[in-house]
Design an enzyme around this catalytic site. Structure first.
Site, short mmCIF file in Angstrom:
data_model
loop_
_atom_site.label_atom_id
_atom_site.label_comp_id
_atom_site.label_asym_id
_atom_site.label_seq_id
_atom_site.Cartn_x
_atom_site.Cartn_y
_atom_site.Cartn_z
N ASN A 1 0.86 -1.19 0.00
CA ASN A 1 0.00 0.00 0.00
C ASN A 1 0.89 1.23 0.00
O ASN A 1 1.99 1.18 0.53
CB ASN A 1 -0.83 0.04 1.28
CG ASN A 1 -2.05 -0.84 1.20
OD1 ASN A 1 -2.69 -0.93 0.16
ND2 ASN A 1 -2.38 -1.49 2.29
N PRO B 1 -5.49 -11.22 8.19
CA PRO B 1 -6.27 -10.99 9.42
C PRO B 1 -6.41 -9.51 9.68
O PRO B 1 -5.53 -8.72 9.30
CB PRO B 1 -5.40 -11.65 10.50
CG PRO B 1 -4.02 -11.66 9.94
CD PRO B 1 -4.17 -11.79 8.45
N ILE C 1 -5.85 -6.94 12.10
CA ILE C 1 -5.07 -6.85 13.34
C ILE C 1 -5.82 -6.03 14.38
O ILE C 1 -5.94 -6.42 15.55
CB ILE C 1 -3.68 -6.23 13.05
CG1 ILE C 1 -2.97 -7.08 11.97
CG2 ILE C 1 -2.84 -6.16 14.32
CD1 ILE C 1 -1.72 -6.42 11.39
O1 C5P Z 1 -7.74 -1.06 5.83
P1 C5P Z 1 -8.83 -0.44 6.68
O2 C5P Z 1 -9.37 0.82 6.12
O3 C5P Z 1 -9.86 -1.42 7.12
O4 C5P Z 1 -8.07 0.02 8.01
C1 C5P Z 1 -8.77 0.55 9.08
C2 C5P Z 1 -7.98 0.36 10.35
O5 C5P Z 1 -7.77 -1.02 10.61
C3 C5P Z 1 -6.60 0.98 10.38
O6 C5P Z 1 -6.41 1.45 11.70
C4 C5P Z 1 -5.67 -0.18 10.09
O7 C5P Z 1 -4.40 -0.01 10.67
C5 C5P Z 1 -6.41 -1.34 10.71
N1 C5P Z 1 -6.20 -2.62 10.02
C6 C5P Z 1 -5.59 -3.66 10.66
N2 C5P Z 1 -5.44 -4.86 10.02
C7 C5P Z 1 -5.89 -5.04 8.76
C8 C5P Z 1 -6.52 -3.98 8.10
C9 C5P Z 1 -6.66 -2.78 8.75
O8 C5P Z 1 -5.15 -3.50 11.81
N3 C5P Z 1 -5.73 -6.20 8.17
#
Ligand code: C5P
Length: 396
Positions: A209, A305, A307
């Site tokens: 990303n 997953p 996180i």
């Molecule tokens: O990617 P997304 O928009 O869902 O991310 C939202 C929040 O979730 C962010 O704080 C990101 O660090 C966290 N996240 C995560 N693990 C993932 C996807 C996102 O901890 N696999």
């Protein structure tokens, strides 16, 4: 301008590191501080008062009997009208005099007469630093509440290598910024993720990303300044580790998850800033895929997953903060993520406002409503966000 409105007395003593005091002064002024410089005669052998006068825009004092002070009390005026006194470089001789309460020149008299805190950045040959007399003096200074900045270990002007180098001006400024930050998160353990993750396709390629890591690093630094013990689980970024922060380097989402889950239960606050890849490649090739191997390779993807959701689901887990970087419909997506991941605070931003740069525009979503923060530098926003978190967690 993190030091705007702060008044600082900068003392410079005689040592080769005195030339770095000019850069320190420049950086303090750049951060908005109002700095008055006082130097010893020894320091004037290395750098002239004119240099400091030009950089501070203020008269510089060496002699405590300087007739320019209308009341002939330079030591009182210079040390009383400031919020902080820093001496950098602080020679072994200066430390010895202050440790013993001597007041035999302008700087030592200021140190004794001051009503504000004093930070010293020692600079001397490593043998002088290790000498039992210096060890004794330093212990006494610390017992008296004087803050010690460094010294650093490394190459010395005399050609020797060891402890005794003055901290770099940037590191001293960092310590000064931390000094002025209220300890809202004292004794708290803060865990953060930052940067992108990198999911391998083969030995040299991967899916990632766009994320500079700047917002996460700024938050780690702000949490540290607020007195927290900070662990930063970082994807691949080109940023220096903030001073005093424990950094754990990871590459993939699975590595990030392992590093986070090993520490989450023992943390008070978890801030997920990382741009984690949603998918990883199931069929990773151990070698480099060749273009002429025939056909277009098909990547089989599996979901990574979440996180943040994993930490938020822990029983007695930390207070969780998530980020949502969106290209449109910020409120709708941010609120949906807050509910889905079950986090009390979600920080939304539009990617066009902050990606890769030093500025950002954040909107905070929590149980009390929606709080837009005015556009600002990531450093300022990080400080405001830490204040908000401290408020929500009941420590401020
Ligand atoms: O990617 P997304 O928009 O869902 O991310 C939202 C929040 O979730 C962010 O704080 C990101 O660090 C966290 N996240 C995560 N693990 C993932 C996807 C996102 O901890 N696999």
């Amino acid at each position: 301008m993190e030091l705007k409105g702060k008044r600082i007395a900068l003392g410079v003593t005689g040592g080769i590191a005195a030339y770095k005091a000019a850069e320190l002064l420049r950086l303090l002024v750049k951060q908005g501080a109002e700095v008055r410089v006082a130097m010893t005669e020894g320091a004037a052998h290395f750098v002239t008062a004119t240099t400091f006068q030009a950089l501070s825009g203020q008269p510089v004092f060496i002699d405590q009997w300087d007739a320019r002070m209308p009341n002939a009390m330079a030591h009182i005026d210079l040390s009383r009208q400031v919020d902080l006194m820093i001496v950098a470089p602080a020679s072994a001789d200066f430390l010895a005099r202050v440790a013993n309460g001597l007041a035999d020149n302008l700087l030592t008299t200021m140190a004794l007469a001051r009503a504000c805190p004093l930070l010293v950045a020692p600079a001397m040959n490593r043998q002088m630093w290790e000498n039992p007399a210096t060890r004794r003096n330093v212990a006494r200074l610390q017992a008296d509440g004087i803050g010690l900045l460094g010294p650093a270990v490394g190459e010395q002007a005399c050609g020797e290598v060891g402890a005794g180098r003055m901290l770099e001006p940037e590191d001293i400024v960092e310590a000064v910024q931390a000094f002025f930050t209220p300890r809202l998160l004292a004794a708290k353990k803060v865990l953060l993720t930052a940067g992108p993750t990198f999911e391998a396709i083969d030995a040299v390629r991967g899916i990632t990303n766009l994320s500079s890591g700047r917002m996460g690093y700024a938050l780690a630094r702000a949490a540290r300044h607020a007195g927290a013990a900070v662990t930063l689980v970082s994807g691949p970024v080109a940023l220096p580790t903030p001073a005093g922060v424990e950094r754990i380097n990871v590459r993939s989402a699975l590595e990030m998850q392992t590093a986070v889950m090993a520490r989450a239960a023992a943390s008070d606050i978890f801030i997920a800033v990382a741009a984690v890849a949603d998918y990883r490649v199931a069929n990773v090739a151990g070698h480099k895929l060749k273009k002429d191997a025939g056909g277009i390779p098909a990547l089989e993807l599996v979901e990574n997953p979440d996180i943040l959701a994993g930490v938020a689901a822990l029983e007695n887990g930390p207070f969780c903060v998530g980020f949502a970087a969106e290209s449109h419909d910020l409120e709708k997506h941010a609120q949906a993520k807050r509910q889905k991941k079950k986090v009390p605070l979600l920080v939304g931003n539009l990617i066009q406002d902050g990606f890769g740069g030093d500025e950002n525009r954040l909107v905070l979503f929590d149980d009390h409503g929606i709080h837009p923060l005015p556009p600002a530098s990531k450093t300022t926003l990080a400080r405001q966000l830490i204040e908000h978190i401290a408020h929500l967690t009941g420590v401020a």
